[in-house]
Write a protein that holds these residues in place. Structure first.
Motif, PDB file in Angstrom:
ATOM      1  N   LYS A  37       0.819  -1.279  -0.023  1.00  0.00           N
ATOM      2  CA  LYS A  37      -0.069   0.096  -0.032  1.00  0.00           C
ATOM      3  C   LYS A  37       1.058   1.284   0.097  1.00  0.00           C
ATOM      4  CE  LYS A  37      -4.239  -1.780   0.740  1.00  0.00           C
ATOM      5  NZ  LYS A  37      -5.552  -1.387  -0.063  1.00  0.00           N
ATOM      6  N   LEU A  38       0.630   2.228  -0.646  1.00  0.00           N
ATOM      7  CA  LEU A  38       1.457   3.399  -0.940  1.00  0.00           C
ATOM      8  C   LEU A  38       0.719   4.632  -0.286  1.00  0.00           C
ATOM      9  CD1 LEU A  38       4.492   3.866  -2.108  1.00  0.00           C
ATOM     10  CD2 LEU A  38       3.596   4.630  -4.211  1.00  0.00           C
ATOM     11  N   TYR A  39       1.455   5.302   0.286  1.00  0.00           N
ATOM     12  CA  TYR A  39       0.897   6.451   0.916  1.00  0.00           C
ATOM     13  C   TYR A  39       1.743   7.669   0.669  1.00  0.00           C
ATOM     14  CZ  TYR A  39      -2.013   3.435   3.624  1.00  0.00           C
ATOM     15  OH  TYR A  39      -2.886   2.416   3.982  1.00  0.00           O
ATOM     16  N   PRO A  44       6.436   9.492  -0.928  1.00  0.00           N
ATOM     17  CA  PRO A  44       5.786   7.978  -0.938  1.00  0.00           C
ATOM     18  C   PRO A  44       6.376   7.254   0.454  1.00  0.00           C
ATOM     19  CG  PRO A  44       7.420   8.062  -2.555  1.00  0.00           C
ATOM     20  CD  PRO A  44       7.638   9.417  -1.747  1.00  0.00           C
ATOM     21  N   MET A  45       5.356   6.450   1.017  1.00  0.00           N
ATOM     22  CA  MET A  45       6.002   5.340   1.919  1.00  0.00           C
ATOM     23  C   MET A  45       5.230   4.270   1.729  1.00  0.00           C
ATOM     24  SD  MET A  45       5.945   5.947   5.989  1.00  0.00           S
ATOM     25  CE  MET A  45       7.390   6.898   5.888  1.00  0.00           C
ATOM     26  N   ALA A  46       5.904   3.072   1.330  1.00  0.00           N
ATOM     27  CA  ALA A  46       5.392   1.700   1.002  1.00  0.00           C
ATOM     28  C   ALA A  46       5.366   0.981   2.006  1.00  0.00           C
ATOM     29  CB  ALA A  46       6.195   1.110  -0.174  1.00  0.00           C
ATOM     30  N   CYS A 112      -2.482  10.118   3.698  1.00  0.00           N
ATOM     31  CA  CYS A 112      -3.090  10.222   2.274  1.00  0.00           C
ATOM     32  C   CYS A 112      -2.645   8.821   1.411  1.00  0.00           C
ATOM     33  CB  CYS A 112      -3.052  11.414   1.798  1.00  0.00           C
ATOM     34  SG  CYS A 112      -3.703  11.614   0.065  1.00  0.00           S
ATOM     35  N   PRO A 113      -3.527   8.006   1.014  1.00  0.00           N
ATOM     36  CA  PRO A 113      -3.218   6.875   0.308  1.00  0.00           C
ATOM     37  C   PRO A 113      -3.061   7.473  -1.312  1.00  0.00           C
ATOM     38  CG  PRO A 113      -5.501   6.716   0.717  1.00  0.00           C
ATOM     39  CD  PRO A 113      -4.902   7.969   1.577  1.00  0.00           C
ATOM     40  N   ILE A 114      -2.287   6.636  -1.888  1.00  0.00           N
ATOM     41  CA  ILE A 114      -1.980   7.216  -3.328  1.00  0.00           C
ATOM     42  C   ILE A 114      -2.797   6.195  -4.208  1.00  0.00           C
ATOM     43  CG2 ILE A 114      -0.284   7.019  -4.977  1.00  0.00           C
ATOM     44  CD1 ILE A 114       1.751   7.904  -3.160  1.00  0.00           C
TER      45      ILE A 114
END
Length: 125
Positions: A37-39, A44-46, A112-114
């Motif tokens: 899940k990428l935020y 970005p943070m995976a 915040c989700p990407i």
């Protein structure tokens, strides 16, 4: 020493931190085999997730211990991110590469989700 690094955020070409990879060899686009899940935290943070998607990024060959130490410092390895080795798809094959994964204690639902594109995550600012 030869280490491969998979990058998916500000270390990619065209972003400010890519200068840290100036002495490294750009190998091309790659995709994680592991799901995430990428935020968006301003960067970005995976986070690993069994219901996630692959992440699209870039693969670099790093041959300098100094560069690896600099990357670990930038990514707050062991605190904000943890460096982990995983398989990535690259030019029709598979390679083992390091990636910086978000640490579980920073997995905040208010992030915040990407939204994925084409069944994978791509980070663009």
């Amino acid at each position: 020493m030869r280490e491969l690094f998979f990058v998916y955020g500000t270390l990619k070409k065209g972003y400010g931190n890519n200068v840290l990879l100036a002495d490294s060899k750009f190998l091309g686009q790659a995709v994680t085999k592991k799901l995430y899940k990428l935020y968006n935290c301003g960067f970005p943070m995976a986070y690993p997730s069994v219901v996630g998607l692959p992440v699209v990024g870039e693969l670099y060959e790093v041959v300098s211990t100094r560069v690896i130490e600099t990357l670990d410092y930038l990514e707050s390895n062991g605190s904000l991110y943890t460096r982990a080795k995983l398989p990535v798809s690259y030019k029709g094959g598979e390679e083992e590469a390091w990636i910086y994964e978000g640490t579980p204690w920073h997995n905040n639902p208010s992030l915040c989700p990407i939204h994925p594109e084409q069944e994978a995550y791509w980070w663009f600012r």
